[in-house]
Design an enzyme around this catalytic site. Structure first.
Site, short mmCIF file in Angstrom:
data_model
loop_
_atom_site.label_atom_id
_atom_site.label_comp_id
_atom_site.label_asym_id
_atom_site.label_seq_id
_atom_site.Cartn_x
_atom_site.Cartn_y
_atom_site.Cartn_z
N THR A 1 -1.67 -12.64 -10.36
CA THR A 1 -0.65 -12.17 -11.30
C THR A 1 0.10 -13.36 -11.91
OG1 THR A 1 -0.40 -10.16 -10.01
CG2 THR A 1 1.45 -10.75 -11.46
N GLN B 1 0.86 -1.19 0.00
CA GLN B 1 0.00 0.00 0.00
C GLN B 1 0.88 1.23 0.00
OE1 GLN B 1 -2.97 -0.54 3.15
NE2 GLN B 1 -2.69 -2.73 2.79
N LYS C 1 1.64 -5.34 -17.08
CA LYS C 1 0.47 -5.66 -16.24
C LYS C 1 -0.33 -4.40 -15.96
CE LYS C 1 0.63 -6.65 -11.64
NZ LYS C 1 1.02 -7.46 -10.48
N HIS D 1 8.38 -4.74 -1.45
CA HIS D 1 7.61 -4.36 -2.63
C HIS D 1 7.83 -2.92 -3.08
CE1 HIS D 1 4.48 -4.43 -5.58
NE2 HIS D 1 4.09 -3.27 -5.10
N THR E 1 -2.52 -13.43 -3.85
CA THR E 1 -3.70 -14.20 -4.26
C THR E 1 -3.33 -15.15 -5.40
OG1 THR E 1 -4.33 -12.61 -5.96
CG2 THR E 1 -5.22 -12.25 -3.76
C1 R5P Z 1 2.68 -6.46 -7.64
O1 R5P Z 1 3.00 -5.48 -8.24
C2 R5P Z 1 3.63 -7.51 -7.14
O2 R5P Z 1 4.87 -7.47 -7.74
C3 R5P Z 1 3.03 -8.87 -7.30
O3 R5P Z 1 2.93 -9.15 -8.67
C4 R5P Z 1 1.66 -8.90 -6.71
O4 R5P Z 1 1.65 -8.24 -5.49
C5 R5P Z 1 1.17 -10.31 -6.54
O5 R5P Z 1 -0.11 -10.26 -6.01
P1 R5P Z 1 -1.20 -11.31 -6.44
O6 R5P Z 1 -0.59 -12.66 -6.23
O7 R5P Z 1 -2.36 -11.04 -5.54
O8 R5P Z 1 -1.53 -11.04 -7.88
#
Ligand code: R5P
Length: 286
Positions: free
Chosen positions: A222, A90, A182, A123, A219
């Site tokens: 991605t 965040q 993305k 992150h 989750t």
């Molecule tokens: C996002 O920018 C991070 O690098 C990860 O790709 C992301 O946080 C992964 O989250 P989730 O598994 O929920 O897609």
């Protein structure tokens, strides 16, 4: 200066040989946290290792109580190793009135007496090195090389891919690489705050062994999108590696079902996919 290492029970596996864990963490009947550090730390240089996931809110509260107790009890310098830093995602504001949680958490850690926070693939930092964020000095260590080497020992000349720009620093040393694009969609309805990702590949993967690397699988959306896209485009094999594996929504199983040959993460958060140990990095550090 005499140095001591303190571990909380959730991190005792980092010093397997000694089963070291000298901070006592308990809960009062109403659920509030109790902390006791039953060793002499006044005047000493302290390194604390404490996992802050799962149960990130409780673990963060424990961290603040430990840090303040150390500082007020006269510890001279306090370094905290938090392998996976929660609330790190965040780091941008989208809607008016939102909390910038990443910064608030770092400010709280700093104000509680942490002189340096050591963490892995944080992150919001998006590269390895030393930073100051929210007034807190942070050393960010990347596990990218360990993850990529793991797969290079098994695969002949794989293409190394990141599912988004944010994780592209993982590929800095790779000649044969690809960065996917993305985009996050609209916020989902309901109680949980989530914006579903859409992924565009933009390079060839047909007939190739590909390794998709990211800072975390939360989750799994991605990574799943990236795996599905590579499968549709005819990749010969798809492997996935991330520093932190939260594996919400049964995503470890779902990734394998979607075609991932192997999924690995570090033991920053313990899971069946934890194949990269932080022990080496921690031993070097201490
Ligand atoms: C996002 O920018 C991070 O690098 C990860 O790709 C992301 O946080 C992964 O989250 P989730 O598994 O929920 O897609």
């Amino acid at each position: 200066m005499e140095r001591i290492l303190l571990l909380t029970p959730n991190s005792s596996d980092f010093m397997k040989k000694t089963k070291f864990c000298n901070i006592i963490l308990k809960q009062f009947p109403d659920g509030e946290n109790y902390v006791r550090i039953p060793v002499e730390f006044a005047g000493r240089d302290v390194t604390l290792i404490h996992r802050c996931y799962p149960e990130q809110d409780r673990s963060l509260m424990q961290l603040l109580l430990i840090l303040t107790t150390l500082k007020e009890g006269g510890a001279s310098r306090v370094r905290a190793v938090v392998p996976y830093l929660p609330y790190a995602r965040q780091d941008k504001l989208f809607l008016k009135g939102e909390a910038l949680s990443s910064k608030i958490v770092c400010e709280l850690i700093g104000k509680s007496g942490c002189d340096e926070l050591i963490t892995f693939d944080c992150h919001f930092l998006k590269k390895e090195g030393e930073f100051t964020y929210g007034g807190l000095k942070i050393r960010n260590i990347s596990l990218s090389q360990q993850i990529i080497s793991y797969f290079k020992k098994k695969l002949h000349s794989p293409k190394i891919i990141s599912p988004d720009e944010g994780a592209s620093y993982f590929l800095a040393k790779e000649k044969d690489r690809g960065v996917m694009k993305k985009k996050r969609g609209e916020y989902s309805e309901g109680k949980s705050i989530y914006r579903k990702p859409e992924i565009e590949v933009g390079f060839e993967v047909k007939g190739r062994d590909v390794v998709i690397v990211d800072d975390m699988v939360s989750t799994g959306s991605t990574m799943l999108k990236a795996v599905e896209a590579c499968r549709k485009l005819g990749a010969k094999s798809i492997s996935c590696g991330a520093s932190h594996g939260l594996f919400l929504n049964n995503s470890l199983k779902r990734l394998k079902k979607a075609g991932a040959k192997e999924v690995i993460v570090s033991d920053s958060i313990k899971s069946p996919a934890s194949k990269i140990s932080l022990l080496n990095s921690l031993t070097e550090l201490l």
